[in-house]
Scaffold this active site. Structure first.
Site, PDB file in Angstrom:
ATOM      1  N   ASP A 167      -7.317  -2.451  -0.777  1.00 42.60           N
ATOM      2  CA  ASP A 167      -6.349  -3.268  -0.041  1.00 42.60           C
ATOM      3  C   ASP A 167      -6.958  -4.667   0.119  1.00 42.60           C
ATOM      4  O   ASP A 167      -8.131  -4.792   0.516  1.00 42.60           O
ATOM      5  CB  ASP A 167      -6.119  -2.603   1.327  1.00 42.60           C
ATOM      6  CG  ASP A 167      -5.024  -3.246   2.165  1.00 42.60           C
ATOM      7  OD1 ASP A 167      -4.898  -4.482   2.145  1.00 42.60           O
ATOM      8  OD2 ASP A 167      -4.319  -2.499   2.875  1.00 42.60           O
ATOM      9  N   GLU A 221      -1.465  -4.856  -1.814  1.00 49.36           N
ATOM     10  CA  GLU A 221      -1.150  -5.752  -0.689  1.00 49.36           C
ATOM     11  C   GLU A 221      -1.308  -7.232  -1.014  1.00 49.36           C
ATOM     12  O   GLU A 221      -1.151  -8.068  -0.125  1.00 49.36           O
ATOM     13  CB  GLU A 221      -1.943  -5.385   0.588  1.00 49.36           C
ATOM     14  CG  GLU A 221      -1.555  -4.037   1.187  1.00 49.36           C
ATOM     15  CD  GLU A 221      -0.234  -4.053   1.953  1.00 49.36           C
ATOM     16  OE1 GLU A 221       0.261  -5.149   2.319  1.00 49.36           O
ATOM     17  OE2 GLU A 221       0.340  -2.967   2.178  1.00 49.36           O
ATOM     18  N   HIS A 268      -7.359  -1.133   7.631  1.00 53.39           N
ATOM     19  CA  HIS A 268      -6.502  -0.158   8.325  1.00 53.39           C
ATOM     20  C   HIS A 268      -6.741   1.246   7.779  1.00 53.39           C
ATOM     21  O   HIS A 268      -7.219   1.403   6.648  1.00 53.39           O
ATOM     22  CB  HIS A 268      -5.029  -0.519   8.111  1.00 53.39           C
ATOM     23  CG  HIS A 268      -4.691  -1.948   8.432  1.00 53.39           C
ATOM     24  ND1 HIS A 268      -4.693  -2.943   7.472  1.00 53.39           N
ATOM     25  CD2 HIS A 268      -4.369  -2.550   9.608  1.00 53.39           C
ATOM     26  CE1 HIS A 268      -4.367  -4.102   8.039  1.00 53.39           C
ATOM     27  NE2 HIS A 268      -4.175  -3.903   9.335  1.00 53.39           N
ATOM     28  N   HIS A 297       0.795  -1.230   0.000  1.00 54.50           N
ATOM     29  CA  HIS A 297       0.000   0.000   0.000  1.00 54.50           C
ATOM     30  C   HIS A 297       0.828   1.280   0.000  1.00 54.50           C
ATOM     31  O   HIS A 297       0.292   2.367  -0.239  1.00 54.50           O
ATOM     32  CB  HIS A 297      -1.008  -0.006   1.151  1.00 54.50           C
ATOM     33  CG  HIS A 297      -2.351   0.502   0.739  1.00 54.50           C
ATOM     34  ND1 HIS A 297      -3.508   0.249   1.444  1.00 54.50           N
ATOM     35  CD2 HIS A 297      -2.725   1.269  -0.333  1.00 54.50           C
ATOM     36  CE1 HIS A 297      -4.526   0.854   0.831  1.00 54.50           C
ATOM     37  NE2 HIS A 297      -4.076   1.469  -0.243  1.00 54.50           N
ATOM     38  N   ASP A 301      -6.704  -6.685   2.375  1.00 57.27           N
ATOM     39  CA  ASP A 301      -7.187  -6.968   3.734  1.00 57.27           C
ATOM     40  C   ASP A 301      -8.509  -6.273   4.068  1.00 57.27           C
ATOM     41  O   ASP A 301      -9.043  -6.456   5.167  1.00 57.27           O
ATOM     42  CB  ASP A 301      -6.114  -6.701   4.789  1.00 57.27           C
ATOM     43  CG  ASP A 301      -5.733  -5.242   4.943  1.00 57.27           C
ATOM     44  OD1 ASP A 301      -6.614  -4.371   4.883  1.00 57.27           O
ATOM     45  OD2 ASP A 301      -4.534  -4.975   5.153  1.00 57.27           O
TER      46      ASP A 301
END
Ligand code: ARG
Ligand code: MN
Ligand code: MN
Ligand code: MN
Length: 303
Positions: free
Chosen positions: A223, A268, A123, A94, A225
């Site tokens: 991302d 990511e 995040h 990222h 995640d």
């Protein structure tokens, strides 16, 4: 649309290696073909390289000089691609978004339009080089582009990205220092609880309506995640309780319907951690949804 693929094999934003294989995993999973099949013109411009740099030693920050070098080259490559079409940046971790958002900011300014950023992530990546505990610069790109302090060695920003122009959706892992700083801002922060309570479409619509009303350009940074680790295991920073496949596709379909997205980061992905390519494949499918594919049957819709 004119889709321009840019490989960004940047792996300097954290210590665990593997994201440098991301661009080739997206190619192997058939990203170009998926977009071509939807009727788009697709050009793969190959991989971007970092600007020249000399590695230094820093007590806390990991690979600062390399990440800055990537920020320069990715800003230039993204800005150039925006002149010709819709860039899709195949990461890379990222930290690459410091470059891609900077490039998009420059392009939007030249067009006399405001830039908006949608950050799909567990995040907030709102650290500064001073506030980060990990020293991993993939946790700092939103801090950089919003003009927080401590980024003096990075390329100078043309302006600070206004907090009102940012939404972060998917939040469930925010460090104390980030949380304190975020609470001082008007960044739209959508955590998993809000998604559970209202559905993901409601806060996304709020943001997209704002982008449309301002006739803005929209950079989307996805991302891996953001997604739940059970469906997207190939990322070094998994956090349980993430977005489902259905929520992911809904976001992408709404982005397509809005016609607002002008650039897209896929970040990511760590193919070294993947299971038979399933995370790479899901990311390709999500990107395809953002460019018009119906992944799920929508039998109740007239279209
Ligand atoms: N907040 C943590 C850190 O600063 C995690 C950041 C994770 N960022 C990401 N792009 N996956 O290290
Ligand atoms: Mn430069
Ligand atoms: Mn992130
Ligand atoms: Mn993340």
């Amino acid at each position: 649309q004119n889709c321009i693929l840019l490989g960004a094999p940047l792996d300097s934003g954290k210590r665990r290696l593997g994201c440098l294989m991301g661009p080739d995993a997206y190619r192997t999973a058939g990203l170009a073909r998926a977009l071509t099949d939807l009727g788009h013109d697709v050009t793969d411009r190959g991989n971007v390289a970092p600007a020249a740099f000399t590695p230094g030693q820093h007590p806390k920050l990991h690979a600062l000089e390399e990440t800055i070098a990537w920020t320069h080259s990715l800003a230039d490559a993204t800005q150039a691609a925006l002149q010709d079409g819709t860039p899709i940046i195949m990461g890379g971790d990222h930290a690459l978004a410091s470059g891609t958002v900077l490039g998009a900011m420059r392009h939007a300014q030249a067009q006399d339009r405001p830039l908006f950023v949608l950050w799909l992530d567990a995040h907030s990546d709102f650290h500064t080089p001073e506030s980060t505990d990990s020293g991993n610069l993939h946790g700092t790109p939103l801090g950089y582009v919003t003009g927080r302090e401590g980024f003096d060695a990075f390329p100078a920003l043309p302006y600070a990205l206004p907090h009102d122009n940012i939404a972060i959706i998917g939040l469930r892992s925010v460090d104390a220092a980030e949380r304190a700083a975020l609470q001082e801002t008007t960044i739209q922060r959508v955590d998993m609880r809000e998604i559970d309570e209202t559905g993901i479409a409601t806060p996304l619509n709020t943001f997209l309506e704002k982008v449309a009303a301002a006739k803005g350009m929209l950079h989307v940074s996805l991302d891996v995640d953001f997604l739940d680790p059970s469906v997207a295991p190939a990322v070094g920073t998994t956090v349980p309780g993430g977005a489902t496949v259905r929520e992911g596709h809904l976001v992408m379909e709404m982005l397509h319907d809005s016609g607002l997205m002008t650039s897209l980061d896929l970040v990511e992905l760590n193919p070294f951690l993947d299971e038979r390519g399933r995370t790479a494949q899901l990311m390709v499918d999500l990107a395809a949804s953002a460019f018009g594919r119906w992944v799920f049957d929508r039998p109740t819709r007239a279209y």
